[in-house]
Design an enzyme around this catalytic site. Structure first.
Site, short mmCIF file in Angstrom:
data_model
loop_
_atom_site.label_atom_id
_atom_site.label_comp_id
_atom_site.label_asym_id
_atom_site.label_seq_id
_atom_site.Cartn_x
_atom_site.Cartn_y
_atom_site.Cartn_z
N PRO A 372 0.82 -1.22 0.00
CA PRO A 372 0.00 0.00 0.00
C PRO A 372 0.85 1.27 0.00
O PRO A 372 1.93 1.31 0.59
CB PRO A 372 -0.81 -0.12 1.30
CG PRO A 372 -0.75 -1.55 1.68
CD PRO A 372 0.57 -2.06 1.19
N LYS A 376 0.07 3.04 -6.88
CA LYS A 376 -0.53 2.23 -7.94
C LYS A 376 -1.76 2.92 -8.54
O LYS A 376 -1.87 3.04 -9.76
CB LYS A 376 -0.92 0.85 -7.39
CG LYS A 376 0.25 0.06 -6.80
CD LYS A 376 -0.15 -1.33 -6.40
CE LYS A 376 -1.12 -1.33 -5.22
NZ LYS A 376 -0.52 -0.80 -3.99
N SER A 693 10.89 -18.90 3.52
CA SER A 693 12.15 -18.16 3.39
C SER A 693 12.94 -18.07 4.68
O SER A 693 14.07 -17.59 4.67
CB SER A 693 11.88 -16.75 2.86
OG SER A 693 11.10 -16.02 3.79
N LYS A 736 13.07 -6.84 1.29
CA LYS A 736 13.87 -7.35 2.40
C LYS A 736 15.17 -6.57 2.56
O LYS A 736 15.60 -6.25 3.67
CB LYS A 736 14.15 -8.84 2.20
CG LYS A 736 12.90 -9.72 2.30
CD LYS A 736 13.20 -11.17 1.98
CE LYS A 736 11.94 -12.02 2.09
NZ LYS A 736 12.20 -13.44 1.75
#
Length: 813
Positions: A372, A376, A693, A736
């Site tokens: 968010p 976009k 992950s 990340k």
């Protein structure tokens, strides 16, 4: 005086015996109740009634009349009748042509039936008179007055009641006679009349009759109100139809023609000039034909009118003149958005292909995916501005009904087209930029699956013939530029995702956020809060403080909120004519915003055994996740805490199996896994966590805990592992890495296969971090784990203390 009156005068009531009772023939009535002092005409339906009436008529003596019980179980006659009846005097006996007989009788007094004997040819009854209780005359008078008023009101609704009867009732002065007379003439149920007869208290009879009369009056009033309303509606409809017919005739006389036919003619002209495709034109003309044979006032006429208005309101051939100037598009995109180079490049490519290929190009279905607040939706508006097309937007968040997309069939009341065609009707052109926001937030229920309905809308091969349930004709959506947005792709069905060209929006770096704040957010909020004249400006240090300590996001939405908070406080000071700072520094920002909301203390900063920092992806961007492992004497149980999902739990088991399979390489005794319980915890236990992950992080933390080699706190890592120790690639690498840099972690370990993803990381970020690429777990351990101690602490604690055995042996007896 008439003969009947003379006869009734001659007939005397039965004489009482010494015990106060008397015996007379019994007249049993099915559903009639007779009252004292009231003339009644009763039918005689069986031989016993006829013979008892004839006997009394010949001897000019009274009878006893009683009502048959509606439900009776006894075999004796006395069990089948009500035991309170009326002594009656026969007035006139008549035989009718239809072999039926009637008897005019006068009620004399209430009687209590004591016994019944079934003698031939009719039964006889033993009875005694019932006397009324003495009541205060004033009380009876007031009740009688109230009852008369109710009767006056009720008689207005009973047109069949003769005027003479009404006058007679109103002239009665005796409350008892008034009550009995009303009970006889009112349309009461037989059981209610029997209840009135059985009451030996005039006051109670008056009260019960008032209740029954009030109930009847309310029913009459309600019926009259409904009848009046119905008559009014019928009259209004007839009046409208009459007036419309008059208008039609007058217009014909004046040469103006029929209004309804004029409307049909106008609709035909609209259809002729709308340029509808062949199938649609045929459907419209068919509806016009139906409209011509349906009465104008029919509801179906309105349905067809609405359908044709909707059909003709859609754009079928109108095209917006597109601006395909690449330089113009680049200027607009750069002016409205900072960064997003790959996204902007894809938009420019789309405009270039459209410029060269023209109508041969099939419009792509773009899907903007990202956290968010990264721009976009606003980028969709900029694309429409760059192309010079109209911008449409619908939010699909929470949509559960398939009819929201495909529309409702016309058989439903209030039906309408789906939201796609409703927006196309607003656009007035066939080539708008159409944004479908939050496409990942749709869900299915018993009303259908809207995501499946979107397949036809968003498939370039199918949307040329999109059929809405309301229109029932194909509509061409192929020239619409569809743009969808989503926060993640996991909740989008695979079949729908296959039709989308996914463009990922990465999170913004700190430098990009500072530039966005300076170029867009600060000027916008200064203008919105009315402090543009004050010349306020924000320093870079202030923006860094807000970004690092007051926001936690990949986008800039919360950053704008914090800037707005500062601007509101400045506006308050300016409105109060107080001195305000013109230069917002980090100290002033902290004073205005309060203590830091985002704390860095949860990141481990010291080398420790069994504690390793991992990199995770969230819908709000990347984050640092600490993994803690501790061992305790036990039976080799594995405990996982911190709201870990199924995939994450599997990763923990894989990491443990990898360690057990290579225990000899780490000089671990085989019985360690049998004698110690393992507890793996990920802090912030209220936040659900899942994904593969964290495999390399879990393995490193487990090996550190078993070998007691300290893990270097300067590292953060991510990667999925296999049982053989291979490190597999993961997603969300850019987010990340940005999270590690945001948390001041300078050294990062990534899978070797993710080397390609680092090309999307801003250069300023890469200058601040050092990335190591590994293909197996051992390579990561060589970087992170320090040398284990010569003797592990838990081994030292397990050894017996020196001299403990001798002290015990030399202890005195």
């Amino acid at each position: 005086m008439t003969d009947i009156t003379k006869r009734l005068t001659r007939i005397q009531n039965a004489e009482l015996k010494d015990d106060g009772a008397f015996e007379l023939p019994l007249l049993i009535l099915d559903d009639r109740v007779l009252f004292p002092q009231v003339l009644s005409l009763i039918p005689l339906t069986d031989d016993a009634q006829v013979k008892a009436a004839a006997y009394a008529d010949q001897r000019e003596q009274t009878l006893i009349a009683c009502k048959l019980r509606p439900e009776h179980n006894g075999s004796d006659l006395i069990d089948k009748i009500h035991l309170v009846g009326t002594e009656i005097a026969p007035g006139k006996y008549a035989e009718l042509a239809s072999d039926s007989r009637q008897l005019l009788v006068q009620g004399r007094r209430r009687v209590q039936i004591l016994g019944v004997s079934h003698q031939e040819p009719y039964p006889t009854a033993t009875a005694r008179p019932l006397a009324d209780e003495s009541i205060d005359p004033k009380t009876l008078e007031s009740l009688a007055t109230a009852l008369i008023e109710l009767f006056k009101h009720s008689s207005q609704y009973n047109e069949a009641m003769p005027e003479s009867v009404i006058k007679h009732i109103l002239s009665l002065d005796d409350p008892g006679l008034l009550c009995d007379s009303l009970s006889a003439i009112l349309p009461l149920a037989p059981e209610d009349m029997q209840q009135l007869l059985e009451l030996d208290n005039v006051e109670k009879r008056l009260e019960l009759l008032a209740i029954l009369l009030t109930s009847e009056l309310q029913d009459n009033e309600l019926h009259d109100e409904v009848h009046t309303r119905l008559q009014d509606e019928i009259a209004a409809n007839q009046r409208e139809m009459y007036l419309r017919e008059q208008v039609r005739v007058i217009q014909q006389e004046l040469g103006d023609g029929d209004v309804f036919q004029q409307e049909i003619h106008e609709l035909k002209e609209r259809i002729r000039h709308a340029g509808l495709p062949g199938e649609v034109h045929e459907k419209a003309m068919k509806e016009i034909s139906r409209l011509g044979v349906i009465p104008p006032m029919s509801p179906e006429s309105g349905v067809i009118h609405t359908y044709l208005d909707r059909l003709l309101g859609l754009p079928w051939n109108a095209l917006s003149q597109e601006n395909l100037d690449l330089q113009h598009a680049e200027e607009i995109l750069e002016r409205a958005h900072y960064g997003l180079k790959k996204v902007k490049a894809r938009i420019i490519e789309h405009i270039a292909v459209r410029k060269l290929a023209g109508d041969k190009m099939k419009s792509p279905i773009l899907c903007f995916v990202g956290p968010p607040g990264v721009g976009k939706t606003s980028l969709g508006k900029s694309i429409a501005e760059a192309l010079g097309c109209k911008f449409l937007r619908i939010s699909l968040g929470g949509v559960r009904d398939e009819a929201e997309i495909r529309g409702h069939r016309r058989t439903y009341i209030g039906s309408m087209p789906g939201r796609v065609l409703q927006q196309m009707e607003r656009s007035e052109t066939v080539n708008p930029v159409f944004m479908l926001d939050e496409i990942d937030k749709m869900s299915a229920d018993f009303r259908g699956d809207p995501a499946s309905a979107m397949l036809e809308v968003l498939d370039p091969e199918q949307n040329r013939n999109f059929v809405d349930h309301y229109l029932e004709v194909p509509y061409d959506l192929s020239r619409v530029t569809f743009i969808t947005t989503a926060n993640d792709l996991y909740s989008i069905p695979e079949a729908l995702e296959d039709r989308l060209e996914v463009i990922e929006f990465k999170g913004y770096s700190e430098e990009e956020k500072i530039q966005i704040a300076r170029r867009f957010l600060i000027p916008k909020q200064i203008e919105a809060n009315g402090i543009a004249a004050t010349g306020v400006r924000f320093t870079k240090a202030a923006l860094q403080h807000i970004i690092r300590h007051n926001t936690y996001e990949s986008g800039v939405r919360n950053l704008e909120r914090e800037i707005a908070r500062i601007c509101r406080k400045l506006a308050r000071r300016a409105a109060s004519e107080r001195k305000l700072p013109r230069r917002i520094s980090a100290d002033i920002a902290e004073r205005f915003l309060g203590p830091p909301q985002v704390l860095a203390s949860k990141v481990n900063r010291q080398d420790a055994v069994g504690i390793v920092s991992g990199l995770v992806w969230t819908p709000n961007g990347g984050e640092i996740q600490t993994v803690e492992v501790t061992l305790a004497p036990g039976k080799g149980n594995l405990m996982l805490t911190g709201q870990l999902g199924d995939v994450l739990q599997e990763s923990a088991h894989i990491a443990l199996s990898y360690l057990r399979g290579r225990a000899h390489e780490f000089d671990l005794p085989a019985d360690d896994f049998e004698n110690f319980d393992i507890h793996i915890h990920m802090p912030e236990g209220a936040v659900p966590k899942d994904g593969p992950s964290a495999g390399i992080t879990l393995a490193t933390a487990l090996i550190s805990a078993f070998t007691e080699g300290p893990a270097c706190a300067e590292f953060a890592m991510t990667g999925e592992i296999t049982l053989r120790g291979h490190v597999l690639p993961v997603g969300g690498v850019v987010e990340k890495v940005l999270a590690a840099r945001r948390r001041n972690i300078a050294r990062i370990i990534l899978p070797s296969d993710n080397r390609k993803d680092t090309r999307d990381i801003p250069r300023a970020v890469l200058r601040d971090v050092s990335i190591a690429y590994v293909s197996d777990v051992q390579s990561a351990l060589d970087l992170v784990l320090g040398a284990p101690p010569a003797k592990r602490q838990r081994d030292a604690e397990a050894e017996p203390r020196p001299g403990a055995g001798q002290e015990h042996a030399s202890a005195p007896d």
